[in-house]
Scaffold this motif. Structure first.
Motif, PDB file in Angstrom:
ATOM      1  N   TYR A 149       0.856  -1.188   0.000  1.00  0.00           N
ATOM      2  CA  TYR A 149       0.000   0.000   0.000  1.00  0.00           C
ATOM      3  C   TYR A 149       0.892   1.239   0.000  1.00  0.00           C
ATOM      4  O   TYR A 149       1.743   1.393   0.892  1.00  0.00           O
ATOM      5  CB  TYR A 149      -0.909  -0.018   1.236  1.00  0.00           C
ATOM      6  CG  TYR A 149      -1.859   1.155   1.312  1.00  0.00           C
ATOM      7  CD1 TYR A 149      -2.917   1.277   0.421  1.00  0.00           C
ATOM      8  CD2 TYR A 149      -1.693   2.145   2.271  1.00  0.00           C
ATOM      9  CE1 TYR A 149      -3.788   2.346   0.477  1.00  0.00           C
ATOM     10  CE2 TYR A 149      -2.550   3.223   2.338  1.00  0.00           C
ATOM     11  CZ  TYR A 149      -3.596   3.317   1.440  1.00  0.00           C
ATOM     12  OH  TYR A 149      -4.458   4.389   1.496  1.00  0.00           O
ATOM     13  N   GLU A 150       0.707   2.092  -1.012  1.00  0.00           N
ATOM     14  CA  GLU A 150       1.549   3.287  -1.165  1.00  0.00           C
ATOM     15  C   GLU A 150       0.845   4.489  -0.551  1.00  0.00           C
ATOM     16  O   GLU A 150      -0.322   4.750  -0.838  1.00  0.00           O
ATOM     17  CB  GLU A 150       1.817   3.546  -2.648  1.00  0.00           C
ATOM     18  CG  GLU A 150       2.423   2.363  -3.367  1.00  0.00           C
ATOM     19  CD  GLU A 150       2.350   2.496  -4.870  1.00  0.00           C
ATOM     20  OE1 GLU A 150       2.434   3.643  -5.354  1.00  0.00           O
ATOM     21  OE2 GLU A 150       2.186   1.473  -5.556  1.00  0.00           O
ATOM     22  N   THR A 151       1.574   5.239   0.258  1.00  0.00           N
ATOM     23  CA  THR A 151       1.058   6.457   0.890  1.00  0.00           C
ATOM     24  C   THR A 151       2.025   7.606   0.614  1.00  0.00           C
ATOM     25  O   THR A 151       3.189   7.368   0.256  1.00  0.00           O
ATOM     26  CB  THR A 151       0.913   6.270   2.405  1.00  0.00           C
ATOM     27  OG1 THR A 151       2.224   6.106   2.984  1.00  0.00           O
ATOM     28  CG2 THR A 151       0.048   5.067   2.724  1.00  0.00           C
ATOM     29  N   ALA A 209     -11.054  -4.507  10.614  1.00  0.00           N
ATOM     30  CA  ALA A 209      -9.952  -4.336   9.658  1.00  0.00           C
ATOM     31  C   ALA A 209      -8.657  -4.893  10.220  1.00  0.00           C
ATOM     32  O   ALA A 209      -7.859  -5.511   9.492  1.00  0.00           O
ATOM     33  CB  ALA A 209      -9.801  -2.860   9.319  1.00  0.00           C
ATOM     34  N   ASN A 210      -8.413  -4.697  11.529  1.00  0.00           N
ATOM     35  CA  ASN A 210      -7.180  -5.213  12.135  1.00  0.00           C
ATOM     36  C   ASN A 210      -7.186  -6.734  12.232  1.00  0.00           C
ATOM     37  O   ASN A 210      -6.112  -7.350  12.295  1.00  0.00           O
ATOM     38  CB  ASN A 210      -6.992  -4.609  13.531  1.00  0.00           C
ATOM     39  CG  ASN A 210      -6.597  -3.138  13.456  1.00  0.00           C
ATOM     40  OD1 ASN A 210      -5.808  -2.745  12.587  1.00  0.00           O
ATOM     41  ND2 ASN A 210      -7.158  -2.301  14.327  1.00  0.00           N
ATOM     42  N   LYS A 211      -8.365  -7.348  12.226  1.00  0.00           N
ATOM     43  CA  LYS A 211      -8.428  -8.810  12.244  1.00  0.00           C
ATOM     44  C   LYS A 211      -8.050  -9.398  10.881  1.00  0.00           C
ATOM     45  O   LYS A 211      -7.535 -10.508  10.812  1.00  0.00           O
ATOM     46  CB  LYS A 211      -9.838  -9.252  12.622  1.00  0.00           C
ATOM     47  CG  LYS A 211     -10.184  -9.035  14.089  1.00  0.00           C
ATOM     48  CD  LYS A 211     -11.591  -9.523  14.380  1.00  0.00           C
ATOM     49  CE  LYS A 211     -11.975  -9.265  15.844  1.00  0.00           C
ATOM     50  NZ  LYS A 211     -13.354  -9.722  16.148  1.00  0.00           N
ATOM     51  N   ASP A 268      -6.101   5.320   8.647  1.00  0.00           N
ATOM     52  CA  ASP A 268      -5.655   5.939   9.903  1.00  0.00           C
ATOM     53  C   ASP A 268      -5.495   4.905  11.010  1.00  0.00           C
ATOM     54  O   ASP A 268      -4.519   4.930  11.777  1.00  0.00           O
ATOM     55  CB  ASP A 268      -6.653   7.015  10.342  1.00  0.00           C
ATOM     56  CG  ASP A 268      -6.759   8.130   9.314  1.00  0.00           C
ATOM     57  OD1 ASP A 268      -5.792   8.311   8.544  1.00  0.00           O
ATOM     58  OD2 ASP A 268      -7.802   8.805   9.272  1.00  0.00           O
ATOM     59  N   SER A 269      -6.437   3.976  11.126  1.00  0.00           N
ATOM     60  CA  SER A 269      -6.363   2.964  12.187  1.00  0.00           C
ATOM     61  C   SER A 269      -5.349   1.872  11.871  1.00  0.00           C
ATOM     62  O   SER A 269      -4.694   1.326  12.767  1.00  0.00           O
ATOM     63  CB  SER A 269      -7.747   2.350  12.407  1.00  0.00           C
ATOM     64  OG  SER A 269      -8.192   1.728  11.223  1.00  0.00           O
ATOM     65  N   LEU A 270      -5.191   1.522  10.585  1.00  0.00           N
ATOM     66  CA  LEU A 270      -4.259   0.456  10.216  1.00  0.00           C
ATOM     67  C   LEU A 270      -2.799   0.893  10.344  1.00  0.00           C
ATOM     68  O   LEU A 270      -1.937   0.112  10.761  1.00  0.00           O
ATOM     69  CB  LEU A 270      -4.540  -0.007   8.788  1.00  0.00           C
ATOM     70  CG  LEU A 270      -5.852  -0.780   8.569  1.00  0.00           C
ATOM     71  CD1 LEU A 270      -6.104  -1.005   7.095  1.00  0.00           C
ATOM     72  CD2 LEU A 270      -5.824  -2.118   9.298  1.00  0.00           C
ATOM     73  N   LEU A 271      -2.511   2.154   9.947  1.00  0.00           N
ATOM     74  CA  LEU A 271      -1.130   2.632  10.034  1.00  0.00           C
ATOM     75  C   LEU A 271      -0.763   3.024  11.470  1.00  0.00           C
ATOM     76  O   LEU A 271       0.372   2.837  11.899  1.00  0.00           O
ATOM     77  CB  LEU A 271      -0.926   3.813   9.084  1.00  0.00           C
ATOM     78  CG  LEU A 271      -1.048   3.470   7.593  1.00  0.00           C
ATOM     79  CD1 LEU A 271      -0.959   4.719   6.756  1.00  0.00           C
ATOM     80  CD2 LEU A 271       0.030   2.485   7.177  1.00  0.00           C
ATOM     81  N   ARG A 311      -3.471  14.685  10.298  1.00  0.00           N
ATOM     82  CA  ARG A 311      -3.070  16.021   9.863  1.00  0.00           C
ATOM     83  C   ARG A 311      -1.714  15.983   9.139  1.00  0.00           C
ATOM     84  O   ARG A 311      -1.520  16.633   8.097  1.00  0.00           O
ATOM     85  CB  ARG A 311      -3.003  16.936  11.076  1.00  0.00           C
ATOM     86  CG  ARG A 311      -2.751  18.386  10.745  1.00  0.00           C
ATOM     87  CD  ARG A 311      -2.824  19.229  11.994  1.00  0.00           C
ATOM     88  NE  ARG A 311      -2.601  20.637  11.695  1.00  0.00           N
ATOM     89  CZ  ARG A 311      -2.598  21.597  12.618  1.00  0.00           C
ATOM     90  NH1 ARG A 311      -2.831  21.294  13.906  1.00  0.00           N
ATOM     91  NH2 ARG A 311      -2.386  22.849  12.259  1.00  0.00           N
ATOM     92  N   GLU A 312      -0.797  15.202   9.682  1.00  0.00           N
ATOM     93  CA  GLU A 312       0.528  15.088   9.047  1.00  0.00           C
ATOM     94  C   GLU A 312       0.432  14.382   7.705  1.00  0.00           C
ATOM     95  O   GLU A 312       1.114  14.756   6.749  1.00  0.00           O
ATOM     96  CB  GLU A 312       1.456  14.322   9.990  1.00  0.00           C
ATOM     97  CG  GLU A 312       2.898  14.239   9.484  1.00  0.00           C
ATOM     98  CD  GLU A 312       3.790  13.490  10.443  1.00  0.00           C
ATOM     99  OE1 GLU A 312       4.934  13.187  10.071  1.00  0.00           O
ATOM    100  OE2 GLU A 312       3.333  13.198  11.578  1.00  0.00           O
TER     101      GLU A 312
END
Length: 520
Positions: free
Chosen positions: A5-7, A38-40, A125-128, A134-135
């Protein structure tokens, strides 16, 4: 199975815990309704963060071009090389192909992977975890601006923007210089009207006014650096007997300020022309050699870019700039124009008026080829343009001299053509003989053969060639009369192969008489 996954902040590599969920594409979004679900399904294996915006831009550019960047290559080597059976889910097919070629890792790209990437983006946001929202937004905005500037800078359509702008500015400067010079000549002409006729060069005229001021100072001024000696002497003599009015010092000061503006604009124009010439030789060397830097720049500016000009056919390049005349001619059903901007090229200007159309057509064909080489060729050289220019100059020489050679065919073919198309001495077919109306025809005996009459002084000489020919013609006519009498007595068919057109005309009434006898 791993997911790439590219960010904007870096590369994130997740491990897919349940591969069966990927098969259910329609219900995959249900597994990402909450961060817990999602975390599961996904677990963050590694996150490679970019050090600065430059590294992020390099990675984004590599991804756009379908290449593997250095940070991604190092990360994948650490995680996936040891696991031989591991496969990688990627969002870009080109990037997956590049990874497979570089690292020999199996990459998967399908509709299920696209849906998975969409779901990861919702819960990013929750996975990373470690990156605040904001950053991440600030990094995305900075990378977008950097990537846009990079694309604009290296776009092939935007490289020749400098040529287009420089040429348009050069035309504007020429117009402004003409307006300013007309104003200066008219203004100073009230004080010294004779100076405008003596000095035709605009810059020399302006420099003279700048140096002298009023005509009273003309006798003591040294104009040797500006004017030739004979012109300088004429100017000084004219200043003494000038019919102009007197002006104040304030008027002279304002005129000299205008002269300063004209001189500064002219200097900048010279500098801009040198810049344009250098840019044209770097961008389109073949086109510049053929038509010149000014005409080439105007063609590029009119087309919009060098690539747009290369897409035009030679017929369009020939009349580029004469669109109004073309549509006017099509509307009024008159002759279309033969040239547009290419008329100002040196080769067309050297041709005479009747050959300008031919030269403009030939030059447009060669210019079209040269433009395509400049736009799409890899090597920047002007060999093609120089070669074509030599050919065009030789063609212009032939056109002007009138020695047009036959371009196709050889001497042997021409001789063969003349062999079958030669003029024969046999009588040709006369369509007048097809007339069915009864008209009294002239007999063949009445037709006099042309005989050259000798002067009276030579008639007394015995056995001249002209007399011999006359006797032969008379004997031939008597023989033909005897043959006709025999044909009438025996009622034989005519011999069409050897009969002349006059005999055919006489034979027609004989046939009519024969038919009437049969009917009786």
């Amino acid at each position: 199975m791993f997911v790439l996954y590219e960010t904007p902040a870096g590369y994130a590599i997740f491990k897919l815990l349940d591969e069966k969920k990927l098969e259910q594409v329609d219900n995959l979004y249900l597994e990402f309704e909450t961060p817990e679900k999602a975390n599961k399904l996904l677990k963050l294996k590694h996150f490679e963060k970019f050090n600065d915006t430059t590294e992020a831009l390099a990675a984004a550019t590599a991804a756009v071009e379908g290449k593997v960047s250095k940070p991604l290559k190092k990360t994948l080597k650490k995680l996936l090389v040891d696991d031989v059976q591991a496969s990688l889910l990627v969002a870009d097919a080109k990037l997956g192909t590049a990874i497979k070629d570089k690292l020999s890792v199996q990459c998967v790209y399908n509709t299920g992977v696209q849906e998975l990437m969409r779901c990861i983006r919702q819960q990013a946001d929750s996975l990373l975890g470690g990156l605040p929202k904001r950053e991440m937004t600030a990094m995305a905005l900075g990378l977008a601006h950097s990537l846009s500037r990079y694309k604009l800078k290296f776009s092939p359509d935007k490289i020749d923007t400098m040529i287009v702008q420089a040429q348009c500015l050069l035309d504007d400067l020429d117009k402004e210089l003409n307006n300013y010079m007309m104003r200066a000549r008219e203004w100073y002409g009230w004080h010294f009207p004779e100076l405008g006729k003596l000095i035709t060069d605009n810059i020399a005229f302006v420099k003279t006014i700048k140096l002298v001021g009023t005509r009273d100072n003309m006798a003591t001024a040294d104009l040797s650096d500006i004017l030739p000696e004979d012109v300088e002497q004429q100017v000084k003599e004219a200043a003494e007997i000038s019919m102009g009015t007197e002006i104040s010092d304030e008027d002279v000061l304002n005129i000299q300020c205008l002269c300063d503006e004209i001189i500064s604009i002219n200097d900048y124009r010279i500098h801009l022309y040198d810049y344009l010439k250098a840019r044209m030789m770097a961008m389109a060397p073949n086109l510049t050699v053929l038509v010149g830097d000014t005409v080439g720049a105007r063609l590029i500016a009119h087309a919009g870019s060098l690539i747009n000009l290369a897409k035009h056919p030679s017929s369009t390049v020939q009349i580029l700039g004469a669109e109004k005349a073309l549509f006017r001619a099509l509307k009024t059903k008159k002759d279309t124009p033969k040239y547009g901007l290419i008329y100002h090229a040196q080769l067309v200007g050297q041709a005479s008026q009747k050959n300008k159309g031919k030269m403009s057509r030939s030059l447009a064909a060669k210019a079209s080829l040269a433009t395509r080489v400049d736009a799409f060729g890899e090597e920047a050289s002007f060999e093609l343009g120089a070669t074509h220019k030599v050919k065009l100059e030789s063609r212009l020489r032939l056109l002007e001299e009138g020695n047009l050679r036959k371009l196709s065919g050889t001497g042997k073919a021409r001789a063969k053509f003349e062999k079958y198309q030669a003029k024969s001495e046999v009588f040709t077919y006369q369509p007048e003989a097809d007339n069915t109306l009864h008209v009294k025809k002239r007999k063949h005996s009445e037709i006099e053969t042309p005989v050259k009459q000798e002067p009276q002084a030579e008639e007394e000489e015995p056995a001249t060639p002209a007399a011999a020919t006359a006797d032969e013609t008379e004997s031939k006519s008597e023989k033909k009369k005897k043959k006709k009498k025999k044909q009438k007595g025996e009622e034989a068919p005519e011999e069409t192969t050897e009969a002349s057109p006059a005999e055919a005309e006489e034979a027609t009434p004989a046939k009519k008489k024969k038919k009437s006898k049969h009917q009786e």
